[in-house]
Scaffold this motif. Structure first.
Motif, PDB file in Angstrom:
ATOM      1  N   UNK A   1     -31.600 -13.912 -47.512  1.00  0.00           N
ATOM      2  CA  UNK A   1     -31.105 -12.746 -47.361  1.00  0.00           C
ATOM      3  C   UNK A   1     -31.756 -11.603 -48.639  1.00  0.00           C
ATOM      4  N   UNK A   2     -31.826 -12.369 -49.809  1.00  0.00           N
ATOM      5  CA  UNK A   2     -32.261 -11.550 -51.047  1.00  0.00           C
ATOM      6  C   UNK A   2     -33.994 -11.507 -50.919  1.00  0.00           C
ATOM      7  N   UNK A   3     -34.464 -12.585 -50.266  1.00  0.00           N
ATOM      8  CA  UNK A   3     -35.840 -12.611 -50.091  1.00  0.00           C
ATOM      9  C   UNK A   3     -36.221 -11.456 -49.149  1.00  0.00           C
ATOM     10  N   UNK A   4     -35.400 -11.278 -48.075  1.00  0.00           N
ATOM     11  CA  UNK A   4     -35.614 -10.151 -47.081  1.00  0.00           C
ATOM     12  C   UNK A   4     -35.654  -8.862 -47.686  1.00  0.00           C
ATOM     13  N   UNK A   5     -34.531  -8.539 -48.699  1.00  0.00           N
ATOM     14  CA  UNK A   5     -34.578  -7.432 -49.529  1.00  0.00           C
ATOM     15  C   UNK A   5     -35.909  -7.309 -50.218  1.00  0.00           C
ATOM     16  N   UNK A   6     -36.206  -8.257 -51.049  1.00  0.00           N
ATOM     17  CA  UNK A   6     -37.568  -8.185 -51.854  1.00  0.00           C
ATOM     18  C   UNK A   6     -38.779  -7.708 -50.880  1.00  0.00           C
ATOM     19  N   UNK A   7     -38.852  -8.229 -49.619  1.00  0.00           N
ATOM     20  CA  UNK A   7     -40.001  -7.976 -48.917  1.00  0.00           C
ATOM     21  C   UNK A   7     -40.038  -6.333 -48.554  1.00  0.00           C
ATOM     22  N   UNK A   8     -38.520  -6.224 -48.033  1.00  0.00           N
ATOM     23  CA  UNK A   8     -38.559  -4.673 -47.675  1.00  0.00           C
ATOM     24  C   UNK A   8     -38.897  -3.847 -48.694  1.00  0.00           C
ATOM     25  N   UNK A   9     -38.400  -4.154 -50.022  1.00  0.00           N
ATOM     26  CA  UNK A   9     -38.818  -3.175 -51.232  1.00  0.00           C
ATOM     27  C   UNK A   9     -40.224  -3.145 -51.442  1.00  0.00           C
ATOM     28  N   UNK A  10     -40.886  -4.265 -51.077  1.00  0.00           N
ATOM     29  CA  UNK A  10     -42.334  -4.203 -51.407  1.00  0.00           C
ATOM     30  C   UNK A  10     -42.886  -3.174 -50.451  1.00  0.00           C
ATOM     31  N   UNK A  11     -42.377  -3.270 -49.301  1.00  0.00           N
ATOM     32  CA  UNK A  11     -42.911  -2.521 -48.125  1.00  0.00           C
ATOM     33  C   UNK A  11     -42.917  -1.151 -48.275  1.00  0.00           C
TER      34      UNK A  11
ATOM     35  N   UNK B   1     -42.058   0.342 -51.136  1.00  0.00           N
ATOM     36  CA  UNK B   1     -42.632   0.824 -52.146  1.00  0.00           C
ATOM     37  C   UNK B   1     -44.055   1.388 -51.973  1.00  0.00           C
ATOM     38  N   UNK B   2     -44.708   0.835 -51.099  1.00  0.00           N
ATOM     39  CA  UNK B   2     -45.854   1.272 -50.478  1.00  0.00           C
ATOM     40  C   UNK B   2     -46.079   2.159 -49.457  1.00  0.00           C
TER      41      UNK B   2
ATOM     42  N   UNK C   1     -28.536  -0.514 -47.680  1.00  0.00           N
ATOM     43  CA  UNK C   1     -29.416   0.388 -47.233  1.00  0.00           C
ATOM     44  C   UNK C   1     -30.994   0.107 -46.905  1.00  0.00           C
ATOM     45  N   UNK C   2     -31.185  -1.356 -47.302  1.00  0.00           N
ATOM     46  CA  UNK C   2     -32.536  -1.799 -47.058  1.00  0.00           C
ATOM     47  C   UNK C   2     -32.913  -1.922 -45.696  1.00  0.00           C
ATOM     48  N   UNK C   3     -31.618  -2.309 -45.150  1.00  0.00           N
ATOM     49  CA  UNK C   3     -31.818  -2.552 -43.575  1.00  0.00           C
ATOM     50  C   UNK C   3     -30.567  -1.868 -42.759  1.00  0.00           C
ATOM     51  N   UNK C   4     -30.885  -0.620 -42.373  1.00  0.00           N
ATOM     52  CA  UNK C   4     -30.097   0.119 -41.684  1.00  0.00           C
ATOM     53  C   UNK C   4     -29.662  -0.567 -40.218  1.00  0.00           C
ATOM     54  N   UNK C   5     -30.469  -1.171 -39.524  1.00  0.00           N
ATOM     55  CA  UNK C   5     -30.212  -1.480 -38.263  1.00  0.00           C
ATOM     56  C   UNK C   5     -30.005  -3.174 -38.393  1.00  0.00           C
ATOM     57  N   UNK C   6     -28.740  -3.382 -37.813  1.00  0.00           N
ATOM     58  CA  UNK C   6     -28.416  -4.765 -37.393  1.00  0.00           C
ATOM     59  C   UNK C   6     -28.045  -5.009 -36.145  1.00  0.00           C
ATOM     60  N   UNK C   7     -28.435  -6.147 -35.508  1.00  0.00           N
ATOM     61  CA  UNK C   7     -28.540  -6.605 -34.147  1.00  0.00           C
ATOM     62  C   UNK C   7     -27.894  -8.070 -33.938  1.00  0.00           C
ATOM     63  N   UNK C   8     -26.885  -8.326 -33.299  1.00  0.00           N
ATOM     64  CA  UNK C   8     -26.325  -9.488 -32.975  1.00  0.00           C
ATOM     65  C   UNK C   8     -27.008 -10.064 -31.705  1.00  0.00           C
ATOM     66  N   UNK C   9     -27.078 -11.408 -31.390  1.00  0.00           N
ATOM     67  CA  UNK C   9     -27.632 -11.934 -30.206  1.00  0.00           C
ATOM     68  C   UNK C   9     -26.666 -12.330 -29.170  1.00  0.00           C
ATOM     69  N   UNK C  10     -26.720 -11.559 -28.023  1.00  0.00           N
ATOM     70  CA  UNK C  10     -25.748 -11.581 -26.926  1.00  0.00           C
ATOM     71  C   UNK C  10     -26.125 -13.078 -26.469  1.00  0.00           C
ATOM     72  N   UNK C  11     -27.420 -13.278 -26.421  1.00  0.00           N
ATOM     73  CA  UNK C  11     -27.790 -14.650 -25.723  1.00  0.00           C
ATOM     74  C   UNK C  11     -26.911 -15.740 -26.457  1.00  0.00           C
ATOM     75  N   UNK C  12     -26.872 -15.771 -27.867  1.00  0.00           N
ATOM     76  CA  UNK C  12     -26.438 -16.958 -28.253  1.00  0.00           C
ATOM     77  C   UNK C  12     -24.710 -16.634 -28.493  1.00  0.00           C
TER      78      UNK C  12
END
Length: 414
Positions: free
Chosen positions: A273-283, A285-286, A335-346
């Motif tokens: 999850x922290x890696x995802x935040x770092x990737x979002x920060x990188x995006x 930032x630019x 705040x780095x990920x405003x949208x969260x989705x569950x999987x109704x399939x699972x």
């Protein structure tokens, strides 16, 4: 065997080492969640704003992810959801197109893949896929989600890239105007490897042929030790990050996922999850779109290969622990990920509806057909109607609206 950075841009490969958080990094003391109360807003704020590369951030993440499901955890996650995106529940009318299950890899969790000629193997023609795309458009879809196995025979004029470009162009011709959400980071790198061309050439070529965004699947858990047991033939965690960096730099948004509830530890989840935040920060930032959403994908073991199924000891997700993780991910991603989705399939639609109370704001897509998770024995079904998704939101007395792939309003003419 090619080097792990082959086909990748040097700058993306170098940056991937920076953004990838290791679950083995040192922490500032033992992660004793009993010492941390979610009422301590200063600690919570530190968690949400700290640099993902800091040891303190990792320790706080680990402590948060160690918390059991509770009313307090749920309330905190739901409150953050309310602050970031409000009360409205969203969904997208889309169709899954899994164009082939021929695959040269053998992931330990996958019940979808087949060898060519094996029972249940398929590779749909463009004509079949076009007919399904036309049907989806007639039913009001605004998106086609296109993923498949890694099929080395998928070539046109000797080129894998030409085949996938032709696939996108055929679907655009059959269903003009639909957003093409296609090809995981693994598939993109596979195309580059097959043609022995730079990944950027693949991205640029697919984008020119109509690619609008990519699904963030094949991430599973971004921990090299877990991947060595779970999917050793797949791209590495660092390669996944490098591909995503290039995708985002190319102006293509993607989704982000975590497959949980199998062999991973709390530390693995925190690092992912922290890696995802770092990737979002990188995006961001630019000024790139980056990730459009986070989707938690609970492991389904009912029809998974026997070895992993026996090690996990569970056929269906533990809903309590997955709801806790839903809330934890909302708080950790902040705040780095405003949208969260569950999987109704699972989780089934009832389980996904409950996840709306644990920090989620979106119910995903109608799918119309789903063959990857259902092959693993999921109980959620293969399709939902817009009416069913709307009823789920209304059952919680929440407003609901249809969205596009990228969370914009659906045009009146769609």
């Amino acid at each position: 065997m090619s080097e792990p950075w082959a086909w990748l841009e040097a700058s993306a490969w170098q940056a991937s080492e920076t953004v990838l958080v290791s679950p083995d990094r040192p922490r500032d003391g033992a992660p004793e969640h009993s010492l941390w109360d979610l009422h301590q807003q200063q600690d919570l704020q530190e968690l949400l704003s700290a640099s993902p590369s800091s040891d303190r951030s990792f320790a706080l993440a680990h402590r948060l992810l160690s918390l059991p499901a509770s009313g307090l955890l749920r309330e905190q996650a739901d409150q953050l959801r309310r602050e970031l995106v409000g009360e409205t529940v969203t969904y997208v009318v889309n169709r899954n197109l899994n164009y082939t299950n021929h695959c040269l890899q053998h992931c330990s969790f996958c019940a979808f893949r087949r060898d060519p000629g094996a029972s249940g193997a398929y590779w749909h023609s463009f004509e079949t896929l076009q007919a399904r795309a036309e049907e989806a458009r007639a039913l009001g879809a605004t998106e086609l989600c296109i993923q498949g196995g890694l099929n080395p025979e998928a070539r046109l004029d000797g080129s894998a890239l030409h085949y996938y470009q032709a696939l996108l162009e055929a679907l655009s011709e059959a269903a003009p105007g639909l957003h093409l959400h296609a090809f995981s980071p693994q598939e993109l790198l596979f195309i580059a490897e097959q043609d022995q061309i730079p990944l950027q050439t693949v991205i640029d070529g697919l984008k020119a042929s109509g690619l609008g965004s990519i699904p963030g699947t094949a991430a599973e858990v971004l921990s090299e030790s877990v991947r060595a047991r779970l999917c050793p033939e797949k791209l590495s965690a660092r390669q996944w990050c490098a591909v995503v960096l290039q995708v985002h730099r190319s102006g293509l948004p993607s989704t982000a996922t975590l497959m949980a509830g199998h062999l991973e530890s709390t530390a693995d989840r925190a690092a992912h999850l922290l890696t995802l935040v770092a990737l979002q920060q990188a995006a961001w930032q630019h000024q790139h779109s980056g990730f459009s959403e986070f989707v938690l994908l609970p492991f389904i073991g009912a029809q998974a290969p026997a070895a992993l199924r026996q090690r996990v000891g569970r056929d269906q997700p533990d809903q309590g622990s997955m709801l806790a993780l839903t809330a934890q991910a909302r708080l950790l991603l902040g705040a780095w990920f405003p949208n969260h989705q569950p999987s109704w399939v699972k989780l089934t639609l009832a389980g996904a509806t409950e996840a709306l109370r644990w920090g989620c704001n979106d119910l995903g897509g109608t799918l119309m057909e789903e063959s990857i998770t259902s092959a693993a024995g999921a109980l959620g079904g293969t399709a939902q109607t817009p009416e069913a998704l709307r009823r789920a939101a209304v059952s919680l007395q929440r407003p609901v609206r249809e969205r596009t792939t990228l969370y914009t309003a659906v045009p009146a003419c769609a």
